[in-house]
Design a protein around this motif. Structure first.
Motif, short mmCIF file in Angstrom:
data_model
loop_
_atom_site.label_atom_id
_atom_site.label_comp_id
_atom_site.label_asym_id
_atom_site.label_seq_id
_atom_site.Cartn_x
_atom_site.Cartn_y
_atom_site.Cartn_z
N UNK A 21 14.09 -7.59 2.79
CA UNK A 21 12.92 -7.57 3.74
C UNK A 21 12.08 -8.94 3.53
N UNK A 22 12.28 -9.48 2.40
CA UNK A 22 11.71 -10.76 2.04
C UNK A 22 12.30 -11.74 3.20
N UNK A 83 7.49 -4.60 -6.74
CA UNK A 83 8.30 -3.50 -6.46
C UNK A 83 8.20 -3.12 -4.92
N UNK A 84 7.30 -3.53 -4.21
CA UNK A 84 7.54 -3.63 -2.63
C UNK A 84 6.67 -4.68 -2.32
N UNK A 85 6.98 -5.41 -1.20
CA UNK A 85 6.03 -6.34 -0.61
C UNK A 85 4.92 -6.19 -0.06
N UNK A 86 3.91 -6.81 -0.48
CA UNK A 86 2.52 -6.26 -0.31
C UNK A 86 2.03 -6.35 1.25
N UNK A 87 2.32 -7.24 1.92
CA UNK A 87 2.18 -7.37 3.39
C UNK A 87 3.13 -6.42 4.18
N UNK A 88 4.21 -5.61 3.26
CA UNK A 88 5.05 -4.74 4.35
C UNK A 88 4.36 -3.44 4.14
N UNK A 165 14.76 -3.49 11.66
CA UNK A 165 15.31 -3.31 10.32
C UNK A 165 14.45 -3.55 9.30
N UNK A 166 13.32 -4.19 9.12
CA UNK A 166 12.48 -4.57 8.17
C UNK A 166 11.56 -3.20 7.62
N UNK A 167 11.25 -2.66 8.72
CA UNK A 167 10.49 -1.44 8.34
C UNK A 167 11.15 -0.31 7.95
N UNK A 168 12.47 -0.03 8.18
CA UNK A 168 13.12 1.03 7.95
C UNK A 168 13.73 0.64 6.36
N UNK A 169 13.87 -0.67 6.15
CA UNK A 169 14.60 -1.00 4.84
C UNK A 169 13.31 -1.00 3.81
N UNK A 170 12.12 -1.33 4.25
CA UNK A 170 10.95 -1.04 3.22
C UNK A 170 10.58 0.34 2.89
N UNK A 171 10.62 1.04 3.75
CA UNK A 171 10.34 2.55 3.67
C UNK A 171 11.39 3.08 2.69
N UNK A 172 12.66 2.72 3.01
CA UNK A 172 13.86 3.11 2.18
C UNK A 172 13.86 2.73 0.76
N UNK A 173 13.63 1.50 0.68
CA UNK A 173 13.33 0.86 -0.77
C UNK A 173 12.32 1.58 -1.56
#
Length: 285
Positions: A21-22, A83-88, A165-173
């Protein structure tokens, strides 16, 4: 496959997705964002790779933490990413370019600094900690650098696809990481009362709060960079700490697992009141 192996694989998968995502969220020039802002680059490296690990070492001494807790605290302090991207997912209004550049720069530096830090920390932890420094370096390169690079390449090939894909990957991660934390807590149930009553919980809370302060002070006058650096300093992905704990004896591994899960939860909760307070400036470093 053991439960410990499954938890470690899931944690690494979550980390790889976050790094993808990054990379996918970046645009041309993001990787060189910090090279044009050298003072911010130095402060960011000092905050994430020097001050926070140094405070973690002090906590180990001040609270006389057992070896398993030391491994967990120190592993979290030197882990290269939140653990997750803050701006995501969290919708933190920070600098996206700074966030991507910080992930890339700290990831590159951690290939060297993490094994060196672990070598120094092993003197504190003692002979019971079996740490393979080459494996740690390869793990960081494989789970941090390669996914970021792959994300950049994917964005250059198809911007529209990677944006979706970024949103889906962020939620999945995030979902996978949540399952990892639940599994750690369930597996470490017997060690939770001891962790709370021994001072380990207090050390973890201090690590999160002081990390936010360090990142905030080093982030400079711009609120958008202060927020990102504060979150990146205080909240670290638990994959590296879990890998270190997996080399400990079973009883110590359970205790370390409880500390790791508690630390990630505390760091996430402490970020909630920090965000509205981030408009205030601290003495800059």
């Amino acid at each position: 496959m053991t439960i410990s192996s499954a938890i470690l694989i899931a944690a690494n998968l979550s980390l790889v997705m976050t790094m993808l995502c990054a990379g996918m969220g970046g645009v041309a020039g993001d990787r060189t964002y910090l090279s044009c802002r050298r003072r911010l680059l130095v402060r960011s490296l000092v905050a994430t790779l020097v001050l926070q690990p140094a405070f973690a070492v002090w906590l180990c001494y001040a609270f006389a933490l057992p070896s398993a807790v030391k491994l967990a605290v120190l592993g979290l302090a030197i882990a290269p990413m939140p653990p997750i991207l803050p701006s995501g997912l969290m919708k933190v209004r920070g600098s996206r370019s700074f966030e991507v550049a910080l992930a890339f720069v700290v990831g590159v530096a951690s290939v060297v600094t993490a094994p060196l830090s672990l070598w120094a920390f092993s003197l504190l932890v003692g002979p019971r900690a079996q740490i393979d420094f080459v494996t740690v370096a390869w793990m960081i390169a494989l789970n941090v650098l390669f996914p970021v690079a792959a994300g950049f390449v994917g964005r250059r090939l198809s911007v529209e696809t990677t944006v979706r894909a970024v949103t889906l990957l962020t939620i999945s991660a995030t979902a996978i990481l949540a399952l990892v934390l639940v599994a750690l807590l369930l597996r470490s149930r017997p060690a939770i009362p001891w962790m709370i009553g021994s001072g380990s919980a207090t050390a973890v809370v201090l690590l999160a709060i002081v990390g936010l302060g360090i990142g905030h002070a080093c982030g400079g006058p711009a609120r958008k960079t202060r927020r990102v650096l504060a979150m990146a300093t205080a909240t670290r992905h638990p994959a590296l700490a879990i890998a270190l704990a997996s080399a400990a004896p079973p009883a110590d591994e359970r205790l370390a697992g409880a500390v790791i899960a508690f630390a990630v939860l505390v760091a996430g909760v402490s970020a909630i009141p920090y965000l509205p307070l981030s408009r205030f400036t601290l003495p800059r470093i």
